[in-house]
Design a protein around this motif. Structure first.
Motif, mmCIF file in Angstrom:
data_model
loop_
_atom_site.group_PDB
_atom_site.id
_atom_site.type_symbol
_atom_site.label_atom_id
_atom_site.label_comp_id
_atom_site.label_asym_id
_atom_site.label_seq_id
_atom_site.Cartn_x
_atom_site.Cartn_y
_atom_site.Cartn_z
ATOM 1 N N ALA A 141 0.832 -1.204 0.000
ATOM 2 C CA ALA A 141 0.000 0.000 0.000
ATOM 3 C C ALA A 141 0.868 1.256 0.000
ATOM 4 C CB ALA A 141 -0.922 0.003 1.212
ATOM 5 N N ARG A 142 1.939 1.222 0.752
ATOM 6 C CA ARG A 142 2.831 2.375 0.795
ATOM 7 C C ARG A 142 3.488 2.585 -0.574
ATOM 8 N NH1 ARG A 142 5.156 0.991 5.150
ATOM 9 N NH2 ARG A 142 3.856 2.228 6.553
ATOM 10 N N SER A 143 3.920 1.510 -1.185
ATOM 11 C CA SER A 143 4.577 1.613 -2.491
ATOM 12 C C SER A 143 3.613 2.092 -3.575
ATOM 13 C CB SER A 143 5.166 0.253 -2.892
ATOM 14 O OG SER A 143 6.179 -0.140 -2.008
ATOM 15 N N SER A 144 2.383 1.617 -3.532
ATOM 16 C CA SER A 144 1.422 1.965 -4.578
ATOM 17 C C SER A 144 0.929 3.403 -4.470
ATOM 18 C CB SER A 144 0.224 1.006 -4.550
ATOM 19 O OG SER A 144 -0.551 1.187 -3.376
ATOM 20 N N HIS B 283 3.332 7.583 -5.829
ATOM 21 C CA HIS B 283 3.143 8.521 -6.938
ATOM 22 C C HIS B 283 2.337 9.759 -6.545
ATOM 23 C CE1 HIS B 283 -0.657 6.267 -7.125
ATOM 24 N NE2 HIS B 283 -1.154 7.305 -7.770
ATOM 25 N N PHE B 284 1.661 9.704 -5.398
ATOM 26 C CA PHE B 284 0.920 10.887 -4.946
ATOM 27 C C PHE B 284 1.856 11.988 -4.457
ATOM 28 C CE2 PHE B 284 -2.524 7.686 -4.381
ATOM 29 C CZ PHE B 284 -3.473 8.291 -5.187
ATOM 30 N N ASP B 285 3.115 11.622 -4.213
ATOM 31 C CA ASP B 285 4.121 12.594 -3.764
ATOM 32 C C ASP B 285 3.668 13.327 -2.503
ATOM 33 O OD1 ASP B 285 6.625 13.762 -3.972
ATOM 34 O OD2 ASP B 285 5.873 15.486 -5.092
ATOM 35 N N ALA B 286 3.034 12.597 -1.608
ATOM 36 C CA ALA B 286 2.579 13.156 -0.334
ATOM 37 C C ALA B 286 3.603 12.832 0.751
ATOM 38 C CB ALA B 286 1.220 12.565 0.039
ATOM 39 N N ALA C 32 5.249 11.356 4.174
ATOM 40 C CA ALA C 32 5.087 10.008 4.728
ATOM 41 C C ALA C 32 3.988 9.949 5.773
ATOM 42 C CB ALA C 32 6.416 9.532 5.312
ATOM 43 N N TRP C 33 3.882 10.991 6.614
ATOM 44 C CA TRP C 33 2.866 10.958 7.664
ATOM 45 C C TRP C 33 1.458 10.935 7.074
ATOM 46 C CZ3 TRP C 33 -0.899 14.656 7.874
ATOM 47 C CH2 TRP C 33 -0.656 15.875 7.218
ATOM 48 N N GLN C 34 1.292 11.595 5.931
ATOM 49 C CA GLN C 34 -0.019 11.642 5.302
ATOM 50 C C GLN C 34 -0.360 10.303 4.657
ATOM 51 O OE1 GLN C 34 -0.581 14.601 2.118
ATOM 52 N NE2 GLN C 34 -2.451 15.217 3.181
ATOM 53 N N ILE C 35 0.603 9.711 3.980
ATOM 54 C CA ILE C 35 0.380 8.390 3.381
ATOM 55 C C ILE C 35 0.091 7.353 4.461
ATOM 56 C CG2 ILE C 35 1.494 6.505 2.126
ATOM 57 C CD1 ILE C 35 2.878 8.586 0.395
ATOM 58 N N ASP C 36 0.840 7.407 5.548
ATOM 59 C CA ASP C 36 0.592 6.476 6.651
ATOM 60 C C ASP C 36 -0.818 6.664 7.206
ATOM 61 O OD1 ASP C 36 3.055 5.315 6.443
ATOM 62 O OD2 ASP C 36 3.977 6.498 8.054
ATOM 63 N N GLY C 37 -1.280 7.915 7.272
ATOM 64 C CA GLY C 37 -2.640 8.172 7.728
ATOM 65 C C GLY C 37 -3.670 7.548 6.803
ATOM 66 N N TRP C 38 -3.459 7.704 5.483
ATOM 67 C CA TRP C 38 -4.374 7.080 4.521
ATOM 68 C C TRP C 38 -4.413 5.567 4.725
ATOM 69 C CZ3 TRP C 38 -1.851 9.742 -0.340
ATOM 70 C CH2 TRP C 38 -2.156 11.105 -0.333
ATOM 71 N N ILE C 39 -3.242 4.983 4.878
ATOM 72 C CA ILE C 39 -3.160 3.524 5.001
ATOM 73 C C ILE C 39 -3.850 3.034 6.260
ATOM 74 C CG2 ILE C 39 -1.538 1.603 5.336
ATOM 75 C CD1 ILE C 39 0.374 3.103 3.424
#
Length: 278
Positions: free
Chosen positions: A225-228, A231-234, A236-243
């Motif tokens: 999920a983190r790898s996919s 491309h959002f270029d967000a 890390a804390w934001q991507i982790d929140g999404w996940i």
């Protein structure tokens, strides 16, 4: 002292704020619409639009407000501190009752990391001396249709978990019901959910049927999920929140179906299928 209406709604240019405003305007309720970009606010009868941003130190727009709908900010850098500052500004301005759109499972140890920030905001509101009502929203049904990628794949580390996602319109109708008689809802926490808890297999089946596209669910690992999402270029804390939205679903944290929407609005909440076909 301003002569603007004493009922104020933040986030008037966003979906929940706009829909709530329109719901109240249909009943002739005078409104003060607070927006970061006032030119984008809806033009409604008996409504006064004023500029306001959670990050502003000067909140003159709150002067004379008695009841305030605080639609939670987007999860951007510094959003929690901005919300805490806004709560303090509302209390200092003499706001009597604040209605906050929080998130289901809000707690200090919530799996969904943003729900921890929502809980911190709730705690600030409770400590402010203002009367309060919390509307704890589930995942938005409206967002589910946006999740599949161009190849028709809905990628998420949600396992076999279920989510009782809610339509933004139902949140708005519920907020409007509270704002019409805030004293009757003081000190109450309402869980805003849809009528059913769906697995992601059921979600993609419904999306496929409604859109005519072949949509498939890909149950990712957290690393996948983190790898996919790189491309959002967000950050890390934001991507982790999404996940963690999805890992919380996998753990069953958003599977509970509440009857609070129907309790507040008198209507059965909208289902995913109903949302997609109307």
């Amino acid at each position: 002292m301003t002569d603007a209406p004493a009922l104020a709604i933040t986030g008037a240019t966003g979906a929940v704020g706009r829909l709530t405003s329109e719901e109240l305007a249909r009943g002739g309720t005078p409104l003060r619409l607070l927006a970061r970009a006032p030119e984008r606010a809806p033009q409604l009868p008996d409504a006064v639009v004023m500029q306001s941003s959670y990050g502003d130190r000067d909140q003159a727009a709150l002067e004379g407000v008695s009841t305030l709908l605080m639609v939670s900010a987007g999860e951007e850098e510094g959003w929690l501190q901005q919300q805490l500052d806004f709560v303090a500004a509302a209390a200092a301005a003499g706001v009597e009752h604040i209605v906050y759109t929080s998130f289901q499972t809000a707690a200090t140890d919530a799996v969904f990391t943003y729900a921890r920030d929502h809980y911190a905001t709730e705690e600030a509101i409770r400590a402010s001396g203002m009367a309060w009502t919390m509307l704890r929203d589930s995942f938005y049904l409206d967002f589910l249709a946006l999740l599949p990628d161009a190849d028709g794949l809905l990628r998420a580390p949600a396992g076999q978990g279920r989510v009782a996602a809610v339509a933004k319109l139902d949140v708005a109708r519920s907020a409007a019901a509270v704002l019409r008689d805030p004293a009757a809802h003081a000190g109450r926490i309402y869980d805003m959910t849809g009528p059913e808890a769906l697995s992601f297999a059921e979600i993609v089946e419904t999306l496929s049927s409604a859109t005519g596209r072949r949509i498939r669910y890909v149950d990712e690992t957290v690393d996948e999920a983190r790898s996919s999402r790189v491309h959002f270029d967000a950050p890390a804390w934001q991507i982790d929140g999404w996940i963690t939205t999805y890992t919380a679903i996998a753990e069953g944290r958003f599977a509970r179906v509440s009857d609070d929407v129907e309790l507040l609005t008198g209507r059965r909440p909208i289902s995913l299928r109903e949302l997609l076909v109307h």
